[in-house]
Design a protein around this motif. Structure first.
Motif, short mmCIF file in Angstrom:
data_model
loop_
_atom_site.label_atom_id
_atom_site.label_comp_id
_atom_site.label_asym_id
_atom_site.label_seq_id
_atom_site.Cartn_x
_atom_site.Cartn_y
_atom_site.Cartn_z
N GLY A 1 43.66 36.98 42.84
CA GLY A 1 43.70 38.43 42.79
C GLY A 1 42.88 38.96 41.63
O GLY A 1 41.93 38.33 41.18
N GLY A 2 43.25 40.10 41.13
CA GLY A 2 42.47 40.75 40.07
C GLY A 2 42.91 40.38 38.67
O GLY A 2 42.78 41.20 37.75
N VAL A 3 43.40 39.15 38.49
CA VAL A 3 43.96 38.75 37.20
C VAL A 3 42.95 38.88 36.05
O VAL A 3 43.32 39.10 34.90
CB VAL A 3 44.54 37.30 37.29
CG1 VAL A 3 43.47 36.28 37.56
CG2 VAL A 3 45.32 36.93 36.05
N LEU A 4 41.64 38.78 36.37
CA LEU A 4 40.63 38.84 35.32
C LEU A 4 40.10 40.25 35.06
O LEU A 4 39.31 40.47 34.14
CB LEU A 4 39.46 37.92 35.67
CG LEU A 4 39.77 36.42 35.69
CD1 LEU A 4 38.57 35.65 36.20
CD2 LEU A 4 40.18 35.92 34.31
N LYS A 5 40.52 41.20 35.89
CA LYS A 5 39.97 42.56 35.77
C LYS A 5 40.13 43.17 34.37
O LYS A 5 39.18 43.75 33.85
CB LYS A 5 40.56 43.49 36.85
CG LYS A 5 39.88 43.30 38.21
CD LYS A 5 40.32 44.35 39.20
CE LYS A 5 39.91 44.05 40.61
NZ LYS A 5 38.47 44.00 40.85
N PRO A 6 41.31 43.05 33.74
CA PRO A 6 41.43 43.63 32.40
C PRO A 6 40.46 43.00 31.39
O PRO A 6 39.95 43.68 30.50
CB PRO A 6 42.88 43.32 31.99
CG PRO A 6 43.58 42.90 33.22
CD PRO A 6 42.56 42.44 34.21
N LEU A 7 40.18 41.69 31.57
CA LEU A 7 39.27 41.01 30.64
C LEU A 7 37.83 41.50 30.84
O LEU A 7 37.11 41.75 29.88
CB LEU A 7 39.35 39.49 30.84
CG LEU A 7 40.71 38.84 30.53
CD1 LEU A 7 40.68 37.35 30.84
CD2 LEU A 7 41.10 39.06 29.07
N PHE A 8 37.43 41.62 32.11
CA PHE A 8 36.09 42.14 32.40
C PHE A 8 35.93 43.55 31.84
O PHE A 8 34.90 43.88 31.25
CB PHE A 8 35.83 42.15 33.91
CG PHE A 8 35.26 40.85 34.44
CD1 PHE A 8 33.89 40.64 34.48
CD2 PHE A 8 36.10 39.84 34.91
CE1 PHE A 8 33.37 39.45 34.97
CE2 PHE A 8 35.58 38.65 35.40
CZ PHE A 8 34.21 38.45 35.43
#
Lengths: 306, 188
Positions: free
Chosen positions: B172-179
């Protein structure tokens, strides 16, 4: 021997046979692999051309999870690019106060932080330094006697950081080939780049490299790799490379061949997934066609006796 | 200043300056020995040799740098970095040049960075790369019907071997906050 296992994206997609054979072989050799929970992509060689920061953040996120949830045990990565990306966080970020602070500032957006206490190991490093070829030799049930095997190291497991072998003349796979009963095929292209992702955007350039590698492997019964991208480039584009002067050579993952030598069958090692392993090649492996010595000609016999 | 010289010092925007500044620092100690060029497996596809490229960076020849295809031909094999007698991170410099060209945003840069962008977009969306959806993104970015067609025979071969998998939700979008955070910090 406990490891935090990082399969990497390819091993959950087109290189599943590498994942399955690695798990099976390491279990036979007494290593306990626990997959890193909720691991994410390391960025491969695509992150650095897009974002300098994400190039470190992507692998570091996984190390942060190992540090916090797995007591910081060693990470084992079978893929060359995953290994280098994870390893370079420790080499290039930890110790650089400014960069380390920036990295943790990004990680904080997911409630994570990385202190720099997780050791990153490649599969070959673990095989060489923790397992040892002796144990493999003791456990071999189906010797690969007579099979000429060309070890292919590729780029990123020893470059730019030569941790467990000489990047100019790597030899770390050789004791394992010998332990399996095979014969090491000597060649000069074992650490030549396969073209990596250039194969997608500029195939004409990468095919040239693959053709040169395959031409040099002429005479080998098989090439063994430890990188899903090397495997893909050497296998999937072999038709084109042969037209450009290469020779058709079966390509397997080292762990697939080790599995066979350790008594696991072709199905368990998913040999049907390899693009270069035609039914006749699989038959040769099954019957150990290489073990049968070639009949000596009269002239040779006469010469030796005379 | 004579005309051709002035051309090499064309005014660079702030974004260019920061990447170019970092690049100059990273190859500033290059002594032009040429070991990098001699070590490069892809030299035959480059229009400017790697050695000459470091000199162009030292001189800040932005236009000439951006016109070159040299850095797009780097396959990140690290042979130049390994062998550099000055210990310079040359492979990283090639990656920085790719980033510089992306800021420039020329048609060539868009074409050449399409794979890297498709890869990273897929990582951001799924957490892990899913090969089928990543290649779809790549084809869309290339905007040319001949590109997917060229991959069709291989796709069929891989399909028959069970090597093609349908895209799933992944992580899912688990990396979105990091990006998002990295974008904010890098100003990209």
């Amino acid at each position: 021997m406990k490891y935090a296992y990082y399969p990497g994206c390819s091993l959950t997609e087109s290189a599943r046979e590498f994942d399955i054979s690695t798990r099976a072989v390491m279990e036979r050799l007494g290593a306990e692999l626990t997959e890193i929970p909720d691991w994410t992509c390391c960025g491969a060689s695509a992150a650095e051309p897009v974002s300098e920061l994400m190039n470190y953040v992507l692998p570091a996120r996984n190390l942060a999870i190992v540090e916090q949830e797995m007591d910081g045990i060693d990470v084992l990565a079978p893929c060359a690019a995953c290994y280098l990306n994870l390893y370079k966080v420790n080499r290039e970020v930890v110790g650089d106060r400014h960069l380390h602070a920036r990295l943790n500032e990004v990680l904080a957006a997911s409630g994570l932080t990385y202190g720099g206490n997780v050791r990153v190991r490649h599969l070959i490093d673990v095989l060489k330094n923790d397992v040892g070829a002796k144990i493999v030799e003791q456990k071999v049930t189906d010797s690969l006697k007579g099979m000429k095997i060309a070890p292919y190291y590729g780029c990123q497991i020893l470059r730019p950081y030569p941790v467990f072998d000489d990047p100019g003349k790597p030899v770390s796979m050789e004791p394992f080939i010998t332990a399996m009963g095979g014969e090491v095929f000597r060649w000069s292209m074992s650490n030549r780049c396969c073209g990596a992702s250039l194969m997608v955007a500029h195939p004409e350039v990468a095919v040239k490299s693959v053709a040169a590698i395959l031409a040099d492997a002429e005479g080998a019964d098989a090439i063994v790799t430890v990188c899903p991208l090397c495997q893909m480039n050497l296998e999937a584009y072999q038709d084109k490379a042969v037209k450009a002067g290469g020779k058709a050579v079966p390509v397997l993952y080292l762990t697939q061949l080790m599995g066979l030598a350790l008594g696991l069958d072709q199905k368990a090692m998913q040999l049907d997934k390899n693009l270069t392993l035609t039914p006749s090649v699989r038959q040769d492996i099954k019957t150990r066609a290489w073990a049968v010595p070639e009949p000596e000609t009269d002239a040779e016999t006469a010469g030796m006796n005379g | 200043m004579s005309e051709p010289v002035r051309k090499t010092w064309s005014p660079a925007s702030e974004e260019y300056q920061s990447i170019l500044g970092g690049l100059r620092e990273s190859v500033g100690a290059c002594m032009q020995c040429g070991t990098c060029t001699a070590s490069c497996p892809n030299w035959h596809a480059m229009d400017v040799t790697p050695r000459a490229m470091w000199r162009m960076i030292q001189f800040g020849m932005l236009d000439e740098i951006l016109e070159s295809r040299t850095f797009w031909m780097c396959s990140s094999c690290y042979m130049c970095t390994l062998r550099c007698p000055r210990g310079l991170k040359l492979t990283s410099a090639m990656a920085a040049l790719k980033r510089l060209a992306r800021v420039d945003g020329s048609a060539a840069a868009r074409r050449n960075s399409a794979f890297y962008e498709a890869f990273m977009d897929d990582v951001e969306a799924h957490g892990r790369v899913q090969e089928t959806s990543m290649m779809q993104r790549y084809f869309l970015k290339r905007k040319s019907p001949t590109v997917p067609l060229a991959f069709l025979p291989l796709g069929m071969k891989m399909l028959s071997k069970g090597k093609v998998h349908l895209p799933s939700r992944g992580q899912g979008g688990v990396l979105k906050p990091l990006f998002a955070k990295a974008r904010e910090m890098e100003g990209l």
